[in-house]
Motif scaffolding. Structure first.
Motif, short mmCIF file in Angstrom:
data_model
loop_
_atom_site.label_atom_id
_atom_site.label_comp_id
_atom_site.label_asym_id
_atom_site.label_seq_id
_atom_site.Cartn_x
_atom_site.Cartn_y
_atom_site.Cartn_z
N GLU A 111 8.84 -48.09 -5.39
CA GLU A 111 8.13 -47.96 -6.58
C GLU A 111 8.62 -47.01 -7.33
OE1 GLU A 111 5.60 -47.36 -9.93
OE2 GLU A 111 5.51 -46.08 -7.94
N TRP A 112 8.89 -46.85 -8.65
CA TRP A 112 9.96 -45.88 -9.42
C TRP A 112 8.99 -44.50 -9.31
CZ3 TRP A 112 10.85 -49.84 -13.91
CH2 TRP A 112 11.81 -50.88 -13.03
N GLY A 113 7.87 -44.66 -9.65
CA GLY A 113 7.09 -43.37 -9.80
C GLY A 113 7.03 -42.80 -8.34
N ALA A 114 6.87 -43.50 -7.46
CA ALA A 114 6.83 -42.92 -6.24
C ALA A 114 8.14 -42.37 -5.70
CB ALA A 114 6.40 -43.86 -4.99
N MET A 115 9.47 -42.73 -6.13
CA MET A 115 10.61 -42.35 -5.96
C MET A 115 10.79 -40.99 -6.75
SD MET A 115 12.95 -45.87 -6.24
CE MET A 115 14.76 -44.97 -6.46
N ILE A 116 10.15 -41.06 -8.10
CA ILE A 116 10.66 -39.57 -8.55
C ILE A 116 9.66 -38.67 -7.99
CG2 ILE A 116 10.09 -38.46 -10.88
CD1 ILE A 116 10.70 -41.16 -12.35
N SER A 117 8.59 -38.93 -7.71
CA SER A 117 7.64 -38.07 -6.90
C SER A 117 8.09 -37.30 -5.71
CB SER A 117 6.42 -38.89 -6.32
OG SER A 117 5.73 -38.02 -5.72
N VAL A 118 8.84 -38.22 -5.01
CA VAL A 118 9.70 -37.52 -3.76
C VAL A 118 10.86 -36.66 -4.27
CG1 VAL A 118 10.75 -37.91 -1.53
CG2 VAL A 118 9.02 -39.38 -2.21
N ALA A 119 11.41 -37.30 -5.29
CA ALA A 119 12.84 -36.51 -5.74
C ALA A 119 12.56 -35.32 -6.33
CB ALA A 119 13.43 -37.45 -6.91
N ARG A 120 11.17 -35.16 -6.89
CA ARG A 120 10.74 -33.88 -7.47
C ARG A 120 11.45 -32.46 -6.79
NH1 ARG A 120 4.51 -33.23 -7.72
NH2 ARG A 120 5.08 -34.31 -5.72
N SER A 121 11.27 -32.61 -5.54
CA SER A 121 11.58 -31.36 -4.80
C SER A 121 13.02 -31.13 -4.43
CB SER A 121 10.82 -31.37 -3.39
OG SER A 121 10.99 -32.73 -2.80
N TYR A 122 13.90 -32.13 -4.89
CA TYR A 122 15.24 -32.17 -4.94
C TYR A 122 15.85 -31.89 -6.08
CZ TYR A 122 14.36 -34.10 -0.17
OH TYR A 122 13.93 -34.26 0.88
N MET A 123 14.99 -31.46 -7.23
CA MET A 123 15.53 -31.08 -8.68
C MET A 123 16.13 -29.40 -8.39
SD MET A 123 15.42 -33.32 -11.19
CE MET A 123 14.89 -32.46 -12.72
N PRO A 124 17.06 -29.17 -9.30
CA PRO A 124 17.70 -30.09 -10.19
C PRO A 124 19.19 -30.28 -9.33
CG PRO A 124 18.12 -27.76 -10.81
CD PRO A 124 17.14 -27.48 -9.71
N ASP A 125 19.55 -29.64 -8.27
CA ASP A 125 20.86 -30.08 -7.39
C ASP A 125 21.08 -31.30 -7.26
OD1 ASP A 125 21.00 -27.22 -7.72
OD2 ASP A 125 19.97 -26.75 -5.74
N TRP A 126 20.21 -32.09 -6.95
CA TRP A 126 20.24 -33.55 -6.65
C TRP A 126 19.74 -34.56 -7.85
CZ3 TRP A 126 18.84 -29.78 -2.74
CH2 TRP A 126 19.92 -29.54 -1.90
N TRP A 127 20.20 -34.15 -9.18
CA TRP A 127 19.73 -34.51 -9.92
C TRP A 127 19.47 -35.96 -10.15
CZ3 TRP A 127 22.88 -37.88 -12.87
CH2 TRP A 127 23.99 -37.64 -12.37
N TRP A 128 20.57 -36.84 -9.74
CA TRP A 128 20.63 -38.08 -9.76
C TRP A 128 19.49 -38.85 -9.15
CZ3 TRP A 128 24.05 -35.20 -7.00
CH2 TRP A 128 23.96 -35.26 -5.68
N TYR A 129 18.89 -38.16 -8.10
CA TYR A 129 17.73 -38.78 -7.28
C TYR A 129 16.34 -39.13 -8.20
CZ TYR A 129 14.74 -39.40 -3.19
OH TYR A 129 13.79 -40.04 -2.38
#
Lengths: 551, 303
Positions: free
Chosen positions: B252-270
């Motif tokens: 689910e897209w929201g959940a994906m962003i939720s995890v990706a939050r901690s990988y900002m900004p170096d892994w921005w594409w996530y």
């Protein structure tokens, strides 16, 4: 000496989804100063578009394709907003059909008129003056249109005025800029007969006094004749006939003009009287409907009530056409709705086929509704736009019978035949039909269950005169074919005279007069009835002919 | 001879449905005149296509189910992985494509349930008036006076996180809008002459509500549903983002962003690409809703 308005070969197109519509085709007309010109035509004939284009308020998607239109040397076809400001409302002004919608309900009349005066002065580059001074001018304008006590009216709001008063206020606003041309677009259609006659007189008198050039538009050739000296007949965007009003009325050249003239219900002819008189002598089998001491009070808030109907009693005989005449607010529609129990009466009894309708339980009422049906005033809103015509006509059958779908379809076809509409219409939707066709659909709907009594609430007042004549003929035919009894409600005396055996005149919720239609028309007992008949006669064809002769 | 008879009795399909055909042609015509409505339609159609055939067209469908490729963790966008990979080495493009079905389903479900609750209540409130109306409308006001997302948060918190509870919670805060809309529309429709006309031919209240009031209230409801689907997807994604909606590894897209939050900004594409997916669907439904509003505008009906 140039003419004040000169239109030559003027054509206008509107691009719609279904292709280009030629709204106006090769219109040519010339008006001299002081002319009184009438334009007659059915709705959709392009007459309103024509005059609106003269004022630069025509449809926004219209395209000027040819011809010229000039006013006092000014070319109206290529005027910009700034140029229009010097013409619109100042030198050409207009009054409209429904005065209520053209007045702002939240602003006092005085303020509205004074704003118009200020706008005109601004356009002319003058000082707008103080509001008190402008209100004085407004008061004098109101005096000009015969409004008694103008000071009081200036402080009032649109809803506090009657229809006739509102139209007078609009006329006074139109006169504020001291225009050269006054365009009147169906100014009396929404008004009662008595008021209509007064407004027509006023327009005539103002035209004389102020040397106005008047363009008067109506679907009612009788109304046009009371004002205009020359007239044009329009049909489908073209002028089919143009000339002196007397010539057009007495010797119409075009067959369409003849059709229009024939459509006007006769007002004074005596042959017709004999005919209706004979019909009414047919033996009757006692009253089908008798109304006893019927009253209705409406709550208007604050613990106050208004008596819409006061102790009304009358009988409707089997197979007769009983007319109820009265102005708006006389309670005639309330009676119609009470007979069908769409409104609960406050008091009194309604005896239908020897049974008291007012005492019916909901189930009994449902059964009784099969025998009495209603046709409503405005066919445009009496049909649900989302139902096809077939569904609309089949609805009473679905509700009240348990016949199969196939039989229902067959009955719908039959009904369409009875009301003389093509069977293909059952797949069409109301917005694709004309007013007259819609009213036929409404009639088909109401006779689907073979009722005995049909209550017709102003069935033709929303229709053009020419369509009205056809619907009335059809109603008469239907009545004798199906042995129906009609309770026919109308404000139009000519229509009542043409159709009804007996009639009742109502005023402010009470019956003023009750008797054979002919007797009432020949020697009315009450001053009110007399006044009604007099004003009705004013816009009749004969009166128009006489007026034209005299003028 | 008999051939002719049947043709007389039953006109051809085109003739019987001439009105509908014209109506649909007019709708399409109106829609095509406006660039933004067409854009909305194209975007919505595209995501509907993804939702229908997602697992078939995703390049690495097994990644969406939570496959782990530790060798390819957090790789930037490349020829094999257009949108890059996440911290488990799963292909982000595949997860977004498969996730479209979840997001659209959530959006449809929330607005659908909300409309199913709201429209009948609105019609009853508007038609009945009096006490019934007072009770329904005050209840509606009560719901409207609390910020929707906060209320949904509270509901999910008490029901427990998860996609089903998230849908239930959002549907429960979404219906009051429909009551308001339909009640206002019913109030004007019930004064129309055709309602009185139906009563005069013996129609009872349920018949009138179903055959006359409901169809005439439907067009603003359809417009609102279309506009709301986008907002509902956004709301569901927000709940997913704070960990109350779908749980990872659900794509689910929201959940994906939720995890990706901690990988900002170096892994921005996530976080960027799931964010774009949400942005585009919401935009698409909004533009489409505006287009539908133009179509259903009564002023365009008479043409």
């Amino acid at each position: 000496m140039t003419s004040i308005l000169d239109v030559q070969d003027f054509s206008l197109d509107i691009d719609t989804f279904d292709g280009t519509l030629h709204v106006l085709r090769d219109i040519s007309l010339t008006l001299e100063r002081g002319d009184k010109f009438g334009i007659v035509g059915e709705s959709g004939s392009g007459k309103s578009v024509l005059v609106r284009t003269m004022l630069g308020i025509g449809p926004s998607n219209a395209r000027h394709v040819g011809g010229t239109m000039s006013f006092d040397g000014i070319d109206l076809t290529c005027l910009d907003a700034k140029g229009w400001r010097k013409v619109r409302g100042v030198r050409i002004s207009m009054i409209f059909q429904d005065p209520m919608t053209y007045l702002n309900p939240l602003v006092a009349i005085g303020t509205q008129i004074s704003d118009v005066i200020a706008a005109h002065r601004k356009a002319a580059g003058e000082d707008t003056g103080s509001k008190a001074e402008r209100l004085k001018v407004a008061a004098s304008l109101l005096t000009q249109v015969d409004i008694p006590d103008p000071e009081r009216v200036l402080k009032q709001y649109a809803f506090q005025l009657s229809g006739g008063m509102r139209q007078r206020v609009l006329i006074s606003m139109a006169l504020a800029g001291q225009p050269d041309i006054l365009i009147a677009d169906e100014p009396t259609t929404a008004l009662d007969v008595t008021v209509q006659a007064q407004v027509l007189d006023l327009i005539n008198e103002l035209a004389e006094r102020l040397n106005l050039t008047v363009i008067f538009i109506s679907h009612d050739i009788g109304a046009v004749a009371t004002v205009a000296t020359r007239c044009a007949v329009m049909r489908q965007g073209e002028i089919v006939e143009q000339g002196d009003i007397l010539d057009v009325l007495s010797a119409p050249k075009h067959s369409y003009t003849r059709e229009l003239l024939d459509a006007i219900p006769e007002f004074g002819s005596s042959e017709q009287a004999a005919e209706t008189g004979a019909a009414s002598e047919a033996p009757t089998d006692g009253p089908i409907l008798s109304i006893k001491d019927l009253s209705k009070q409406f709550d208007i808030g604050g613990g106050k009530t208004v008596d819409a109907v006061k102790n009304v009693s009358f009988d409707v005989q089997q197979n007769e056409i009983l007319g109820i005449v009265g102005e708006s607010g006389s309670g005639k529609s309330t009676i119609a709705r009470m007979v069908l129990r769409l409104i609960e009466p406050t008091n009194g009894n309604i005896i239908f086929q020897d049974r008291d309708v007012t005492a019916f339980s909901p189930a009994e009422m449902l059964a009784a509704r099969k025998d009495m049906q209603m046709v409503f005033q405005n066919p445009h809103s009496a049909l649900d736009g989302r139902h096809s015509i077939g569904d609309a006509i089949g609805e009473p059958l679905r509700l009240n019978t348990s016949i199969s779908r196939y039989e229902r379809e067959k009955r719908v076809d039959e009904l369409l035949d009875i009301v003389q509409l093509p069977q293909l219409f059952k797949y069409r939707y109301p917005h694709e039909l004309s007013g007259g066709q819609k009213q036929r659909v409404c009639i088909a709907r109401s006779i689907a269950l073979n009722p005995k009594l049909l209550v017709l609430d102003e069935p033709t007042s929303a229709l053009d005169v020419s369509v009205q004549a056809k619907v009335l003929d059809f109603l008469k035919e239907l009545q004798s074919e199906m042995n129906l009894t009609y309770l026919f409600i109308s404000h139009d005396l000519a229509v009542v005279r043409a159709l009804c055996d007996r009639c009742i005149v109502m005023r402010k919720g009470e019956i003023v007069e009750n008797g054979m239609t002919e007797d009432i028309f020949r020697n009315p007992n009450q001053a009110y009835t007399q006044a009604l008949i007099e004003s009705g006669r004013k816009t009749s064809k004969d009166a128009a002919m006489q007026a034209a002769h005299a003028g | 001879m008999s051939q002719q008879d049947t043709s007389l009795e039953r006109p051809g399909f085109r003739e019987r449905h001439a009105s509908q055909i014209r109506m649909w042609r007019l709708y399409i015509h109106t829609l095509r005149k406006s660039f933004t409505s067409m854009l909305g339609l194209v975007i919505v159609a595209f995501f509907l296509f993804l939702a229908a055939f997602g697992p078939q067209i995703a390049p690495y469908p097994e990644d969406a189910a939570g496959a782990i490729h530790m060798s390819q963790r957090l790789m930037p966008p490349s020829a094999e992985h257009w949108f890059g990979t996440d911290e488990m080495g799963a292909d982000i493009l595949s997860r977004i494509i498969v996730g479209a079905r979840i997001s659209l389903w959530i959006g449809l479900l929330i607005t659908g349930i909300a409309a199913l609750i709201g429209v009948p209540l609105g019609i009853i409130a508007g038609y009945r008036g009096g006490w019934t109306r007072a009770v329904i409308m005050r209840l509606t006001d009560l719901f409207l006076s609390v910020p929707g997302l906060v209320l949904a948060l509270a509901i999910v918190a008490s029901l427990g996180p998860g996609i089903t509870n998230c849908v239930i919670a959002l549907a429960l805060v979404w219906w009051p809008g429909y009551v308001r809309l339909v009640e206002a529309k019913t109030l004007s429709v019930k004064e129309e002459l055709f309602v009185e006309s139906a009563r005069s031919i013996g129609a009872k209240t349920p018949w009138i509500l179903w055959h006359h009031i409901l169809p005439n209230c439907l067009s603003p409801v359809i417009v609102k549903i279309s506009l709301d689907i986008g907002m509902a997807i956004l709301a569901a994604a927000s709940l997913g983002f704070i960990g109350l909606g779908a749980r990872p590894p659900s794509p689910e897209w929201g959940a994906m962003i939720s995890v990706a939050r901690s990988y900002m900004p170096d892994w921005w594409w996530y976080s960027f690409f799931p964010g774009m997916a949400i942005f585009l669907t919401v935009l698409g439904f909004n533009l489409l809703g505006d287009g539908l509003r133009d179509i259903f505008d009564p002023r365009s009906r008479d043409r």
